[in-house]
Design an enzyme around this catalytic site. Structure first.
Site, short mmCIF file in Angstrom:
data_model
loop_
_atom_site.label_atom_id
_atom_site.label_comp_id
_atom_site.label_asym_id
_atom_site.label_seq_id
_atom_site.Cartn_x
_atom_site.Cartn_y
_atom_site.Cartn_z
N LEU A 107 -7.28 45.20 -26.78
CA LEU A 107 -6.96 44.23 -26.59
C LEU A 107 -7.32 43.43 -28.00
O LEU A 107 -7.59 44.08 -28.90
CB LEU A 107 -8.57 44.03 -25.90
CG LEU A 107 -8.73 44.16 -24.86
CD1 LEU A 107 -10.23 43.83 -24.29
CD2 LEU A 107 -7.89 44.02 -23.96
N GLY A 152 -7.89 48.75 -25.50
CA GLY A 152 -6.71 48.21 -23.81
C GLY A 152 -5.56 49.04 -23.76
O GLY A 152 -5.29 48.93 -23.00
N ASN A 176 -12.49 53.88 -27.33
CA ASN A 176 -13.24 53.90 -28.54
C ASN A 176 -13.54 52.59 -28.68
O ASN A 176 -14.24 52.26 -30.04
CB ASN A 176 -12.12 53.62 -29.83
CG ASN A 176 -10.92 52.70 -29.92
OD1 ASN A 176 -10.67 51.52 -29.27
ND2 ASN A 176 -11.19 52.59 -31.37
N GLU A 177 -14.60 51.80 -28.06
CA GLU A 177 -14.92 50.50 -28.09
C GLU A 177 -16.14 51.19 -29.01
O GLU A 177 -16.48 50.47 -29.54
CB GLU A 177 -15.28 49.88 -26.50
CG GLU A 177 -14.07 49.07 -26.03
CD GLU A 177 -13.14 50.35 -25.55
OE1 GLU A 177 -12.98 51.59 -25.32
OE2 GLU A 177 -12.44 49.87 -24.32
#
Ligand SMILES: CCCCC/C=C\C/C=C\C=C\CC(=O)SCCNC(=O)CCNC(=O)[C@H](O)C(C)(C)COP(=O)(O)OP(=O)(O)OC[C@H]1O[C@@H](n2cnc3c(N)ncnc32)[C@H](O)[C@@H]1OP(=O)(O)O
Length: 301
Positions: A107, A152, A176-177
């Site tokens: 994203l 994303g 990996n957020e």
């Protein structure tokens, strides 16, 4: 599903249909064109019927430098997918990148950092829509993953029916957020759990794992790892295997397997948007995004 409704005028203008030979339905040579099928697309998405595989389109993502999923890019992807879904000459899509070394950086952080709630809501709706469109597509969707694929980008890959990853140690893939100080939404989590299992997903999500190709294959986040120059040809041969199955039976089966996961979002899309807006608007989250964006800039030295 009319996806252009509600698009901002700029976005709608960006997506004027490209010049095409009159009568050239995707996948069929136009009368008198002589040079075979035509491609179509938009500034950031090129769709080319695969000359070596009837009924197959190659969708190339080209939003340099990193195929970050901006609102405009999401919109172009959605409209290209809708065109392909509606064109019955197509049975499969190979999704790949035209940005060297990067499948998608995920994203677009600038769509979530320093943005007002209304924009964040509009953006998140488009993110939801892209996932639903790919995850529930009636077409066979194969990811030809020719670059790094965090967050994303990993979700887009996981939403394909099959994933071929180039055997380049730089081309890590994962949700990996947590490394950014944020969290993967429940439907990102659901797709990862469905793919690699609960324990592996729990560990990978909490630690923000980006799996290099060998580990990605071992954990099951991708289906095949091949030399970089064989990604597209491998995707094409896998596509032929999947297209050997009668479409209707395969589509019903895909829906049988995937609809419960998609329904979890479909039944609460607005609540999910509100949750996202509330979460991303928190001072602490905005600060995390700021720190992460600064790190990206400092990395360049
Ligand atoms: C409780 C309820 C919860 C509800 C849900 C809540 C929240 C969910 C919220 C968000 C979910 C987010 C999922 C995501 O996808 S977040 C994005 C994660 N992406 C990343 O971590 C990748 C970051 N990028 C990189 O690591 C590198 O850029 C990369 C390895 C991809 C490429 O490296 P390279 O060295 O080639 O290029 P760079 O110089 O780093 O980048 C070039 C240029 O692009 C900018 N950029 C990179 N990635 C992004 C991005 N994702 N978004 C926006 N911009 C990006 C980078 O800053 C450089 O810009 P510039 O300096 O040239 O201007």
């Amino acid at each position: 599903m009319a996806l252009t409704v509600g698009l901002r005028p700029l976005t709608r203008a960006l997506l004027r249909p490209w010049a095409r030979v009159p009568g050239a339905a995707l996948g069929r040579p136009a009368a008198g064109s002589g040079d075979g099928v035509r491609c179509f697309g938009s500034p950031r998405v090129l769709v080319e019927p695969d000359p070596a595989a009837v009924g197959v389109a190659v969708m190339k993502m080209r939003n340099p430098p990193v195929n970050s999923l901006s609102l405009e890019f999401l919109t172009e992807l959605l409209i290209s997918l809708e065109k392909l879904e509606n064109d019955k000459t197509f049975r499969g899509i190979i999704i790949t990148s035209d940005c060297p070394g990067i499948f998608s950086a995920g994203l677009d952080l600038l769509e979530m950092y320093g943005r007002d709630p209304a924009h964040c809501a509009e953006y998140w709706k488009a993110v939801q829509e892209l996932w639903l469109r790919v995850y529930l597509s009636n077409l066979v969707v194969i990811g030809a993953i020719n670059g790094i694929s965090p967050a994303g980008g990993c979700l887009l890959s996981l939403s394909c029916d099959y994933r071929v990853l180039a055997n380049n140690p730089k081309y890590a893939i994962g949700l990996n957020e947590t490394l950014l100080g944020i969290i993967a939404p429940f439907w990102f989590k659901d797709v990862l759990v469905n793919t690699i299992g609960h324990r592996a997903a729990e560990r990978a999500l909490q630690l923000g794992f980006l799996f290099p190709p060998s580990d990605a294959l071992q954990v099951g986040i991708v289906d095949q790892v091949v030399p970089e120059d064989q990604v597209q040809s491998t995707a094409r041969s896998v596509m032929a295997q999947w297209l050997a199955i009668p479409d209707h039976a395969r589509q019903l089966t895909k829906n049988l397997v995937r609809k419960p996961t998609a329904d979890r979002l479909l039944q609460q899309r607005d609540a999910d948007i509100q949750n996202f807006v509330r979460f991303i608007s928190r001072d602490s989250i905005q600060k995390s995004l700021h720190v992460y964006l600064e790190k990206l800039k400092q990395k360049k030295g």
